[in-house]
Design a protein around this motif. Structure first.
Motif, PDB file in Angstrom:
ATOM      1  N   GLN A 150       0.609  -1.202   0.049  1.00  0.00           N
ATOM      2  CA  GLN A 150       0.056  -0.072   0.047  1.00  0.00           C
ATOM      3  C   GLN A 150       0.903   1.258   0.026  1.00  0.00           C
ATOM      4  N   VAL A 178      -0.118  -6.818   1.576  1.00  0.00           N
ATOM      5  CA  VAL A 178      -0.911  -5.580   1.369  1.00  0.00           C
ATOM      6  C   VAL A 178      -1.495  -5.253   2.474  1.00  0.00           C
ATOM      7  N   HIS A 188      -4.689  -4.516  -6.116  1.00  0.00           N
ATOM      8  CA  HIS A 188      -3.356  -4.998  -6.187  1.00  0.00           C
ATOM      9  C   HIS A 188      -3.469  -6.537  -6.540  1.00  0.00           C
TER      10      HIS A 188
END
Length: 306
Positions: A150, A178, A188
């Protein structure tokens, strides 16, 4: 950072020390063993980094090259920083194997010796990252380990996503983690190799948390205290360990029914998460915490923007 075959993780990251995540660890291990990639996701403090390090410790030895990055929020505005962490130490190894335009663009991005932007060198940079990973994989398997996705700077995220979607059968595996609180990991996942397995880490059970506290040395806690820690932490491993540490450092432990001591570090982490919420969500939580028996209608009304 690049690590060769003789890489060894600290003992605290051994697979047999992944408390309460054995089933998830086995699924991720099998996925990596098949040559696939893994994306670990879940809220802050849930244990993603611990699982990631344990998997990297197990599979790092099977790869000729291990590329690593672990970006932070304070550095996420610096373009190409994560890419420099991943490829900086192998630039000399691969640069001569890249076409001139790709080599110049990649060297400029990673070294800062020239001005390079996605807007100006977009295609050359994208192809350079893909070519660099393929060149490394020609000499043996490559494992890319990236924690806290992130916080990836947008330029690095774009370049890695472009390459990941085009690796095909190239022996490059990606092991990433993440921070997410819902389905936002989809973004993602779309930037990962097509064969990526998404593994969500949820709260620990009371028994798993008790085992974790024992493993970290917080032994001898009464069952009622362990239950309080589990309830207060919501099954979050980091929260539970911080509460356990505060209890260990407290000369006068709370009596049954008294609130647990909350350390400053945990307060800061929770406050940081609260600041990420919308004003309406914070107002709803404030009403919920202040009311003895808040109803759904009351909370709904509190969340409306009057």
């Amino acid at each position: 950072m690049t690590v060769r075959r003789d890489f060894k993780e600290p003992a605290r990251c051994r697979p047999d020390q992944v408390i309460g995540r054995e089933e998830l660890f086995t699924a991720a291990r099998e996925q990596l063993g098949r040559g696939g990639s893994v994306l670990l996701h879940g809220p802050a403090g849930i244990g993603k980094s611990t699982v990631l390090r344990a998997l990297a410790a197990e599979y790092g030895g099977a790869a000729r090259t291990v590329l690593r990055c672990s970006p932070t929020e304070s550095e996420s505005h610096l373009p190409f920083l994560a890419l420099a962490d991943l490829l900086g130490l192998v630039l000399d190894e691969v640069s001569e194997r890249l076409p001139a335009a790709q080599r110049i663009a990649l060297e400029s991005a990673l070294t800062g010796r020239g001005e390079s932007t996605l807007q100006r060198d977009g295609l050359a940079l994208r192809l350079a990252v893909l070519s660099a990973l393929r060149a490394l994989a020609d000499s043996g398997p490559v494992l890319v380990v990236a924690d806290d996705l992130q916080w990836l700077d947008p330029a690095s995220a774009e370049l890695l996503g472009f390459a990941a979607r085009r690796l095909g059968d190239t022996p490059v595996r990606m092991l990433c983690a993440v921070r997410t609180d819902g389905q936002e990991y989809d973004r993602h996942l779309r930037a990962s190799p097509p064969d990526t397995l998404a593994v969500r880490l949820g709260p620990l059970s009371s028994a798993q948390m008790s085992a974790l506290l024992d493993h970290r040395g917080y032994t001898g806690l009464p069952r009622s205290t362990v239950r309080d820690i589990h309830r207060t932490s919501g099954g979050n491993a980091l929260f539970a360990l911080e509460l356990g540490r505060a209890l260990a450092e407290n000369p006068t432990p709370p009596r049954p029914g008294e609130p647990l001591p909350v350390p400053t570090s945990l307060r800061a982490l929770v406050l940081n998460r609260l600041e990420m919420l919308s004003q309406e969500a914070r107002r709803t939580l404030l009403v919920a915490s202040a009311g003895a028996r808040p109803t759904l209608a009351l909370l709904h009304a509190a969340g409306r923007d009057n």
